[in-house]
Scaffold this motif. Structure first.
Motif, mmCIF file in Angstrom:
data_model
loop_
_atom_site.group_PDB
_atom_site.id
_atom_site.type_symbol
_atom_site.label_atom_id
_atom_site.label_comp_id
_atom_site.label_asym_id
_atom_site.label_seq_id
_atom_site.Cartn_x
_atom_site.Cartn_y
_atom_site.Cartn_z
ATOM 1 N N THR A 549 -6.742 -9.520 2.995
ATOM 2 C CA THR A 549 -5.529 -9.465 2.162
ATOM 3 C C THR A 549 -4.619 -8.329 2.619
ATOM 4 O O THR A 549 -3.400 -8.491 2.735
ATOM 5 C CB THR A 549 -5.907 -9.272 0.666
ATOM 6 N N GLN A 550 -5.216 -7.174 2.888
ATOM 7 C CA GLN A 550 -4.402 -6.018 3.316
ATOM 8 C C GLN A 550 -3.743 -6.298 4.663
ATOM 9 O O GLN A 550 -2.572 -5.945 4.880
ATOM 10 C CB GLN A 550 -5.265 -4.752 3.412
ATOM 11 N N LEU A 551 -4.462 -6.949 5.568
ATOM 12 C CA LEU A 551 -3.864 -7.255 6.876
ATOM 13 C C LEU A 551 -2.704 -8.237 6.707
ATOM 14 O O LEU A 551 -1.648 -8.100 7.346
ATOM 15 C CB LEU A 551 -4.926 -7.837 7.824
ATOM 16 N N GLN A 552 -2.891 -9.230 5.845
ATOM 17 C CA GLN A 552 -1.798 -10.182 5.601
ATOM 18 C C GLN A 552 -0.581 -9.475 5.027
ATOM 19 O O GLN A 552 0.558 -9.809 5.361
ATOM 20 C CB GLN A 552 -2.281 -11.290 4.657
ATOM 21 N N LYS A 553 -0.832 -8.479 4.171
ATOM 22 C CA LYS A 553 0.300 -7.727 3.610
ATOM 23 C C LYS A 553 1.021 -6.937 4.705
ATOM 24 O O LYS A 553 2.253 -6.884 4.740
ATOM 25 C CB LYS A 553 -0.214 -6.778 2.514
ATOM 26 N N LEU A 554 0.252 -6.333 5.591
ATOM 27 C CA LEU A 554 0.873 -5.610 6.715
ATOM 28 C C LEU A 554 1.726 -6.560 7.556
ATOM 29 O O LEU A 554 2.813 -6.204 8.020
ATOM 30 C CB LEU A 554 -0.199 -4.961 7.592
ATOM 31 N N LEU A 555 1.237 -7.778 7.726
ATOM 32 C CA LEU A 555 2.011 -8.769 8.489
ATOM 33 C C LEU A 555 3.282 -9.159 7.739
ATOM 34 O O LEU A 555 4.353 -9.301 8.335
ATOM 35 C CB LEU A 555 1.158 -10.005 8.771
ATOM 36 N N LYS A 599 -0.828 -1.405 -7.909
ATOM 37 C CA LYS A 599 -1.726 -0.261 -8.111
ATOM 38 C C LYS A 599 -3.185 -0.676 -7.890
ATOM 39 O O LYS A 599 -3.957 0.006 -7.208
ATOM 40 C CB LYS A 599 -1.548 0.258 -9.548
ATOM 41 N N GLU A 600 -3.531 -1.799 -8.471
ATOM 42 C CA GLU A 600 -4.895 -2.317 -8.350
ATOM 43 C C GLU A 600 -5.285 -2.525 -6.878
ATOM 44 O O GLU A 600 -6.418 -2.280 -6.475
ATOM 45 C CB GLU A 600 -4.980 -3.658 -9.106
ATOM 46 N N ARG A 601 -4.290 -2.919 -6.085
ATOM 47 C CA ARG A 601 -4.536 -3.224 -4.682
ATOM 48 C C ARG A 601 -4.594 -2.005 -3.791
ATOM 49 O O ARG A 601 -4.900 -2.088 -2.611
ATOM 50 C CB ARG A 601 -3.396 -4.123 -4.145
ATOM 51 N N GLY A 602 -4.201 -0.853 -4.346
ATOM 52 C CA GLY A 602 -4.118 0.343 -3.513
ATOM 53 C C GLY A 602 -2.814 0.379 -2.732
ATOM 54 O O GLY A 602 -2.772 0.868 -1.604
ATOM 55 N N TRP A 603 -1.750 -0.166 -3.342
ATOM 56 C CA TRP A 603 -0.433 -0.146 -2.717
ATOM 57 C C TRP A 603 0.433 0.890 -3.432
ATOM 58 O O TRP A 603 0.208 1.206 -4.612
ATOM 59 C CB TRP A 603 0.237 -1.530 -2.805
ATOM 60 N N ASP A 604 1.444 1.371 -2.721
ATOM 61 C CA ASP A 604 2.332 2.352 -3.351
ATOM 62 C C ASP A 604 3.368 1.641 -4.224
ATOM 63 O O ASP A 604 3.330 0.413 -4.376
ATOM 64 C CB ASP A 604 2.975 3.257 -2.280
ATOM 65 N N GLU A 605 4.286 2.417 -4.768
ATOM 66 C CA GLU A 605 5.298 1.868 -5.685
ATOM 67 C C GLU A 605 6.183 0.819 -5.013
ATOM 68 O O GLU A 605 6.817 0.012 -5.681
ATOM 69 C CB GLU A 605 6.196 3.008 -6.194
ATOM 70 N N GLU A 606 6.249 0.888 -3.705
ATOM 71 C CA GLU A 606 7.070 -0.076 -2.964
ATOM 72 C C GLU A 606 6.263 -1.302 -2.531
ATOM 73 O O GLU A 606 6.756 -2.153 -1.793
ATOM 74 C CB GLU A 606 7.689 0.602 -1.724
ATOM 75 N N ALA A 612 -4.706 5.571 2.806
ATOM 76 C CA ALA A 612 -6.066 5.723 2.276
ATOM 77 C C ALA A 612 -6.713 4.357 2.060
ATOM 78 O O ALA A 612 -7.899 4.156 2.362
ATOM 79 C CB ALA A 612 -6.016 6.503 0.963
ATOM 80 N N LYS A 613 -5.923 3.406 1.536
ATOM 81 C CA LYS A 613 -6.467 2.065 1.291
ATOM 82 C C LYS A 613 -6.851 1.384 2.615
ATOM 83 O O LYS A 613 -7.908 0.767 2.736
ATOM 84 C CB LYS A 613 -5.422 1.208 0.559
ATOM 85 N N LEU A 614 -5.982 1.534 3.608
ATOM 86 C CA LEU A 614 -6.265 0.902 4.894
ATOM 87 C C LEU A 614 -7.515 1.504 5.530
ATOM 88 O O LEU A 614 -8.321 0.795 6.143
ATOM 89 C CB LEU A 614 -5.049 1.020 5.820
ATOM 90 N N LYS A 615 -7.674 2.795 5.350
ATOM 91 C CA LYS A 615 -8.877 3.449 5.877
ATOM 92 C C LYS A 615 -10.117 2.922 5.149
ATOM 93 O O LYS A 615 -11.147 2.627 5.771
ATOM 94 C CB LYS A 615 -8.744 4.968 5.689
ATOM 95 N N GLU A 616 -9.982 2.790 3.848
ATOM 96 C CA GLU A 616 -11.124 2.323 3.036
ATOM 97 C C GLU A 616 -11.637 0.957 3.518
ATOM 98 O O GLU A 616 -12.838 0.709 3.517
ATOM 99 C CB GLU A 616 -10.667 2.233 1.571
ATOM 100 N N VAL A 617 -10.714 0.069 3.929
ATOM 101 C CA VAL A 617 -11.155 -1.273 4.356
ATOM 102 C C VAL A 617 -11.302 -1.385 5.876
ATOM 103 O O VAL A 617 -11.486 -2.477 6.415
ATOM 104 C CB VAL A 617 -10.208 -2.382 3.825
ATOM 105 N N GLY A 618 -11.210 -0.248 6.554
ATOM 106 C CA GLY A 618 -11.442 -0.257 8.003
ATOM 107 C C GLY A 618 -10.263 -0.734 8.820
ATOM 108 O O GLY A 618 -10.432 -1.262 9.921
#
Ligand code: SF4
Length: 624
Positions: A549-555, A599-606, A612-618
Motif C-alpha cells: 500500500t505504501q509503495l502504491q502511494k509513493l507511485l 494518520k492511521e496509515r502513518g502519513w503526514d497532514e498532506e 519513519a513509516k517507510l522505514k518501518e515497512v522496509g
C-alpha cells in the motif's frame, strides 16, 4: 524461496525482443507477486513523467506464489500499468487460467513495454517466445481475437486479448481471457491497444517447486470441504455455486446498497424482481462455469435462445448488471446481459460503462444533450433498446457522443459542461462501483483513499464488513454492530486493514470471493508458507500488505496525485435518498475521516508517507 521461478519475461515491442530477467528472492519477500510485482516494476522502470500512452509505460501481467498450487481460488492473476482513466498507477485482477499458464511456462511475470509500429501478438511456449503479426486480427472483437490466435497456434494456449475499444483508446477498456474473465478496471486494455498489442498467448509444461507439497495438499482438501459446506448452508438463491454473484440482489437490496438511477434512488422494484437470482437463473439459463480448481464457482455460462438479445456466453456479474441495469433503470435482464456481453466483446469495463451511460441519461433528462446528440436515440431512463445501441456507439468510438462517452465521465462532463459535472459519479477519473456509500459510510472513505487503482471496491473492500459479512478476526476486525454502518467509529483502522488485505491477496493472487464462504487470513498465511517456506506470521502478512500500500502511494505521488484529489468526491455522495434502509444517510464528516485515515496509515497532514513509516515497512530505499 520456493513457489517462484526468480524469473520474469521482458517484452520490448519497439525493439521486437523478448528477454528473460532474473529476479532476486528479496523482491518476492517484499512484494510477493501480482499487484506487488506490478507496483515494483513501475517503481523501478517508469520514472516521474512517464504517461499512460507513452511507450515506456510498463504493462505487467503477474501471477503470484499461489499459482500452481491447485487451490480453490488460485486461478487468479493481476495486470498493472499507468492507467488512462486515473493517470496514475493501477492494477486490476482477473481469473481464468492465464496466470497459472504464465507460471507453468516458467515465469513470475510478463512485462511489456515499447510500441509496435503494426498490430502484433506475443506467443510464449515455455522458453520459446515470438512476436507475431496481428494485422488480420486488428479490428476484430476480443473473442474473435482469441479464436484467431488459437486457430493459428493451437487451442492449448491461454490468451489475453482486447477488442475494438482497447484498440481505439476507450479509457475504461478492459482485457479479456477465456471469454469469461476480465482485467476490468482502470482502462488497461487501452494501454495494450496503445502498444498495438492485440493479445498474448501462453502455454507451459513446468511445475514450480513448492516448499511443502503435503501441507499444500492438506490445506486444499480442508479448505475445499469447508468452503463447499458453508456455501450449502445458505438458502438456494444465496448460494454462490448455484447463481454466482447474482445472489447480490437479494442480499444488497434490503441494505440500500444498490446503485439506482445514477445513484439517485433507493428502490427499483421491477429491477429487484427481474435481477433476482431465481429470475437470473431462469431467464438466462445460467449454468456454473468455474475457474480451474474452484469449489465456489461464481462464473455463469448463459444462453438466451431467442429474441433481439439472443446470445450464448458469459453471464453478467453483479457489478455488471447492477451498473448497466439498476443504474440505468433498464429492468430487462436479457437486454442487460446482452449489453454486458457486447461490452465484453468490444472489451469495456461494465462498471464504468454503466456509470457513463447513466450520466448520459441524466444529461438527456435534463436537456443538456438531445436527440441531435444521441444519434436520434431516446436515451430515457429504462430504454433498453437505446442503452444497447449506445454501448455499440461507445465500443466503436462513433463520432460525437459515442466517442465522448469513451473518455469516461470526468472528461465527458468537463467537455460537455451544462452542470453535468454535478452528476458525474467518479473520482480521479474513474467511475464509482456498485456499492452505495449511503449503506455504509466506509465505502465513501475507501473510494476517497484508494491507492491501488483510484476508487475501487476491490482494492479495499471494506464495504464487505456489512455488505458481505466478511471479518478479519486475525487482524482485529470481528464483532461489528449494524448501526456502525453510519458511524466513523474505527473506520480508519478498518479501512486500512482492508486495503492491506486486498493488497496481500491480490499479490499472492487468490480470489477474494473465497472470503464470502469462510476463507480466512490464516488460510492465506498458511498456504503462502506451505508454498514458499517463508514462515510468515499473521503480522508479517499485514506488514507485507502495508508495504505494498505504501509503495502504491509513493507511485501515486510520483505520477501526480495531490491531497485535493482525495477530497474531490462526487457531489452525489452528499445527496440523500428519501426512502429505504439508508434514507437520509450521507457521509457527513468524510473529510475528518480521510484525515484520520492518513494518520492511521502513518502519513503526514498532506497524505504523504513519512520517512519513519517507510522505514518501518522496509521501504527506506524507495524514498524519492
Ligand atoms: S469464485 Fe468465481 S472468480 Fe473466483 S475462482 Fe471461483 S469461479 Fe473464478
Amino acid at each position: 524461496m520456493k513457489s517462484i521461478w526468480n524469473k520474469i519475461l521482458k517484452v520490448d515491442l519497439t525493439a521486437r525482443t523478448c528477454k528473460t530477467e532474473q529476479m532476486p528472492d528479496e523482491v518476492y519477500q517484499k512484494f510477493l507477486g501480482g499487484a506487488g510485482m506490478n507496483a515494483y516494476i513501475l517503481w523501478r522502470e517508469c520514472p516521474r513523467g512517464t504517461t499512460t500512452f507513452d511507450p515506456a509505460n510498463r504493462l505487467t501481467f503477474a501471477p503470484g506464489p499461489m499459482q500452481g498450487l491447485k487451490q480453490s481460488g488460485a486461478a487468479k492473476w493481476t495486470a498493472g500499468a499507468i492507467s488512462p482513466s486515473i493517470n496514475m498507477n493501477a492494477d486490476s485482477a482477473a481469473t481464468a487460467s492465464f496466470g497459472i499458464e504464465i507460471k507453468e511456462a516458467g515465469y513470475d511475470a510478463i512485462v511489456v513495454h515499447g510500441r509496435s509500429d503494426k498490430p502484433v501478438y506475443v506467443i510464449v511456449d515455455d522458453e520459446k517466445t515470438e512476436i507475431k503479426d496481428a494485422a488480420d486480427l486488428w479490428g476484430k472483437n476480443a473473442y474473435e481475437a482469441e479464436d484467431g490466435i488459437q486457430e493459428a497456434e493451437g487451442e492449448k494456449f491461454e490468451c489475453v486479448t482486447i477488442g475494438q475499444a482497447g484498440e481505439l483508446g476507450v479509457r475504461y477498456a478492459n482485457i479479456q481471457s477465456r471469454k469469461k474473465s476480465f482485467v476490468g478496471r482502470c482502462g488497461l486494455g487501452a494501454v495494450m491497444g496503445s502498444k498495438m498489442l492485440k493479445g498474448i498467448a501462453i502455454r507451459g509444461s513446468q511445475s514450480v517447486e513448492v516448499h511443502d507439497p503435503k501441507e499444500v495438499d492438506r490445506l486444499n482438501k480442508e479448505i475445499n470441504k469447508r468452503l463447499a459446506e458453508l456455501d450449502k448452508l445458505n438458502d438456494e438463491w444465496l448460494q454462490i455455486k448455484r447463481v454466482g454473484t447474482a445472489l447480490a440482489t437479494e442480499l444488497f437490496a434490503p441494505q440500500g446498497n444498490l446503485p439506482i438511477k445514477n445513484y439517485q434512488l433507493a428502490d427499483f422494484p421491477s429491477g429487484v424482481k427481474n435481477f433476482h437470482a431465481s429470475n437470473y437463473a431462469k431467464q438466462l439459463n445460467a449454468k456454473p462455469w468455474p475457474c480451474q480448481y474452484c469449489t465456489i464457482q461464481c462464473h455463469n455460462n448463459c444462453e438466451v435462445k431467442q429474441g433481439p438479445y439472443a446470445y450464448k456466453g458469459k453471464g453478467p456479474e453483479y457489478e455488471s448488471f447492477a451498473m448497466v441495469g439498476f443504474n440505468t433503470m433498464v429492468d430487462d435482464i436479457k437486454a442487460v446481459a446482452y449489453a454486458c456481453e457486447l461490452a465484453n466483446l468490444y472489451s469495456m469495463d461494465t462498471i464504468s460503462l454503466g456509470v457513463v451511460i447513466a450520466w448520459a441519461m441524466e444529461c438527456y433528462e435534463k436537456g443538456v444533450i438531445t436527440k441531435k446528440d444521441t444519434y436520434g436515440l431516446d436515451l430515457s431512463w429504462g430504454n433498453a433498446e437505446a442503452m444497447v445501441e449506445i454501448v455499440r456507439k461507445i465500443g466503436t468510438r462513433a463520432d460525437g457522443l459515442g466517442y465522448l462517452l469513451g473518455e469516461g465521465t470526468r472528461i465527458a462532463s468537463e467537455r460537455l459542461g451544462g452542470g453535468s459535472e454535478d452528476w458525474a459519479v467518479q473520482m480521479k477519473g474513474q467511475e464509482i462501483a456498485a456499492h452505495n456509500w449511503r449503506a455504509q459510510y466506509i465505502s465513501a472513505l475507501n473510494y476517497c483513499t484508494g491507492v491501488a487503482s483510484g476508487p475501487n471496491h476491490e482494492r479495499g473492500n471494506s464495504q464487505h464488513i456489512w455488505v458481505g459479512h466478511v471479518r478479519l478476526p486475525e487482524w482485529g476486525i470481528d464483532e461489528v454492530e449494524n448501526e456502525e454502518r453510519w458511524s466513523w467509529n474505527k473506520t480508519a483502522d478498518r479501512n486500512a486493514k482492508f486495503h492491506d488485505y486486498c493488497n496481500v491477496i491480490n499479490s499472492a493472487c487468490h480470489c477474494k470471493f473465497m472470503e464470502f464462504r469462510g476463507y480466512t487470513l490464516t488460510d492465506l498465511c498458511n498456504t503462502i508458507n506451505a508454498a514458499t517456506g517463508m514462515g510468515w506470521s499473521l503480522e508479517d502478512l499485514r506488514r507485507c500488505g502495508d508495504r505494498i500500500t505504501q509503495l502504491q502511494k509513493l507511485l501515486n505521488i510520483r505520477y501526480g496525485w495531490k491531497k485535493e484529489h482525495d477530497f474531490k468526491y462526487p457531489k452525489r455522495f452528499m445527496e440523500p435518498v428519501q426512502e429505504g434502509p439508508a434514507a437520509g444517510k450521507v457521509p457527513v464528516g468524510l473529510e475528518g475521516a480521510i484525515m484520520d485515515y492518513y494518520k492511521e496509515r502513518g502519513w503526514d497532514e498532506e497524505g504523504r508517507p513519512t520517512a519513519a513509516k517507510l522505514k518501518e515497512v522496509g521501504l527506506e530505499d524507495f524514498i524519492e
